[in-house]
Design an enzyme around this catalytic site. Structure first.
Site, mmCIF file in Angstrom:
data_model
loop_
_atom_site.group_PDB
_atom_site.id
_atom_site.type_symbol
_atom_site.label_atom_id
_atom_site.label_comp_id
_atom_site.label_asym_id
_atom_site.label_seq_id
_atom_site.Cartn_x
_atom_site.Cartn_y
_atom_site.Cartn_z
ATOM 1 C CG MET A 30 -1.910 -1.196 1.124
ATOM 2 S SD MET A 30 -3.426 -0.956 2.035
ATOM 3 C CE MET A 30 -2.793 -0.738 3.678
ATOM 4 C CG LEU A 33 7.027 1.340 -1.002
ATOM 5 C CD1 LEU A 33 7.671 0.971 -2.340
ATOM 6 C CD2 LEU A 33 6.083 0.237 -0.539
ATOM 7 C CG HIS A 37 6.948 -2.093 1.913
ATOM 8 N ND1 HIS A 37 6.933 -0.924 2.647
ATOM 9 C CD2 HIS A 37 5.727 -2.639 2.062
ATOM 10 C CE1 HIS A 37 5.753 -0.776 3.202
ATOM 11 N NE2 HIS A 37 4.985 -1.797 2.875
ATOM 12 N NE ARG A 189 -2.516 1.781 9.962
ATOM 13 C CZ ARG A 189 -2.830 0.801 9.120
ATOM 14 N NH1 ARG A 189 -1.970 -0.181 8.916
ATOM 15 N NH2 ARG A 189 -3.982 0.813 8.486
HETATM 16 P P1 AMP Z 1 1.576 -2.989 3.440
HETATM 17 O O1 AMP Z 1 2.104 -1.970 2.495
HETATM 18 O O2 AMP Z 1 1.665 -2.577 4.878
HETATM 19 O O3 AMP Z 1 0.241 -3.534 3.035
HETATM 20 O O4 AMP Z 1 2.574 -4.230 3.361
HETATM 21 C C1 AMP Z 1 2.867 -4.833 2.123
HETATM 22 C C2 AMP Z 1 3.680 -6.085 2.363
HETATM 23 O O5 AMP Z 1 4.891 -5.749 3.034
HETATM 24 C C3 AMP Z 1 2.960 -7.110 3.249
HETATM 25 O O6 AMP Z 1 3.221 -8.421 2.773
HETATM 26 C C4 AMP Z 1 3.600 -6.876 4.582
HETATM 27 O O7 AMP Z 1 3.547 -8.005 5.444
HETATM 28 C C5 AMP Z 1 5.031 -6.545 4.191
HETATM 29 N N1 AMP Z 1 5.676 -5.799 5.266
HETATM 30 C C6 AMP Z 1 5.228 -4.658 5.856
HETATM 31 N N2 AMP Z 1 6.060 -4.292 6.845
HETATM 32 C C7 AMP Z 1 7.048 -5.216 6.893
HETATM 33 C C8 AMP Z 1 8.207 -5.408 7.712
HETATM 34 N N3 AMP Z 1 8.521 -4.565 8.685
HETATM 35 N N4 AMP Z 1 8.992 -6.474 7.469
HETATM 36 C C9 AMP Z 1 8.679 -7.356 6.474
HETATM 37 N N5 AMP Z 1 7.616 -7.234 5.674
HETATM 38 C C10 AMP Z 1 6.801 -6.183 5.879
#
Ligand code: AMP
Length: 289
Positions: A30, A33, A37, A189
């Site tokens: 989302m 980044l 990510h 966040r």
């Molecule tokens: P989001 O943008 O928050 O929807 O996350 C996108 C992808 O990145 C999802 O598969 C999350 O689990 C992964 N992700 C988010 N934060 C982390 C993190 N700190 N470590 C590893 N993967 C992450």
């Protein structure tokens, strides 16, 4: 790196990649980044896949309209980071491209308990929205492998179940949670934390690591849960749950011998920012994909 806004353009490029014999590794995000990510992109590249990332702030997975409105959006920053990480294609569709007016693409699988506990209890409708967008994106990208973070453990568990139930032959690769030096799990966040709450937020990881020690020492999980909730309160956070569950079924685990794969999952408010995290307490067999 190529940037696509339209499905047809992305799919034409993906077809060329396949014709050239490449496999596609896909990481949906989302945006806003961070290194977490980027670790998904690097893992895809290391596996020999052509890394493809999507950035789409999916309105259907936000149960709180205010959370959706305040979700950070920073496309230029994201594009620059992805370039450095080796991403080869970025898909940035608008809402109409993903949800064409008049078409109902909702995934209506009954995931039972998996969507009812923890996040499901506090974010009604969230997982149906998440499953819907992941299915839609997978149908568009048709990757060999899907890269997701352990950070969102319940989400990953539900996606694994969705792939199995729909008979989709896509390999799900779970990537470890990337953390700040003080243990706070990286999250888009975190940008919204006040300095005071940023200082308090590492209590989530502290509570999780203390829980792991206590669990391995044989302390009953009900006691561990109470201590963890107290740690979070004392740090000035407002916990919603701290659960110790079986990593496949998400059923509560009473003691350390009750399951071979045990995960502690936590959600807490740091001011007006809701944070989640988790830690594997015990893993005695190879994880199923
Ligand atoms: P989001 O943008 O928050 O929807 O996350 C996108 C992808 O990145 C999802 O598969 C999350 O689990 C992964 N992700 C988010 N934060 C982390 C993190 N700190 N470590 C590893 N993967 C992450």
């Amino acid at each position: 790196m190529r940037i696509f806004e339209k499905i047809a353009d992305l799919r034409a490029w993906l077809a060329q990649q396949r014709e050239a014999g490449h496999s596609i590794g896909f990481a949906p995000t989302m945006g806003a980044l961070h290194e977490g990510h980027l670790s998904l992109v690097r893992t895809a590249e290391a596996a020999g896949d052509v890394p493809v990332v999507s950035i789409f702030v999916n309105p259907t997975q936000f149960n709180d309209p205010e959370d959706l409105r305040r979700y950070p959006r920073m496309p230029e920053h994201d594009i620059a980071l992805l370039q450095t990480a080796g991403c080869q294609a970025l898909f940035m569709p608008d809402v109409e491209e993903i949800y064409p007016p008049g078409q109902d693409l909702t995934v209506r699988l009954d995931f039972g308990r998996l969507t009812e506990v923890m996040e499901g209890q506090f974010r009604p409708g969230h997982f149906q929205g998440m499953a819907t967008v992941v299915k839609r994106l997978l149908d568009i990208v048709e990757p060999q492998r899907l890269y997701m973070g352990q950070k969102d453990f319940q989400q990953l568990t539900i996606v694994r179940e969705m792939l199995r139930r729909l008979g989709m032959s896509i390999e799900l690769v779970m990537c470890p949670t990337v953390r700040e030096p003080d243990g706070l799990a990286m999250s888009s966040r975190n940008l919204r934390l006040t300095p005071e709450m940023r200082a308090a937020a590492p209590a989530l990881f502290r509570a999780l690591t203390a829980a792991r020690e206590a669990f391995l020492a044989g302390i009953p999980t009900a006691d561990i849960q109470q201590t963890a909730l107290q740690t979070l309160h004392n740090a000035g956070l407002r916990p919603e749950y701290f659960e110790i569950v079986d990593g496949y079924t998400l059923l509560p685990v009473a003691h350390s011998e009750a399951s071979p794969f045990v995960v502690a999952c936590v959600a807490a408010w740091a001011g007006d920012v809701r944070l989640i995290d988790n830690l594997v307490l015990k893993e005695e067999r190879q994880q199923q994909q």
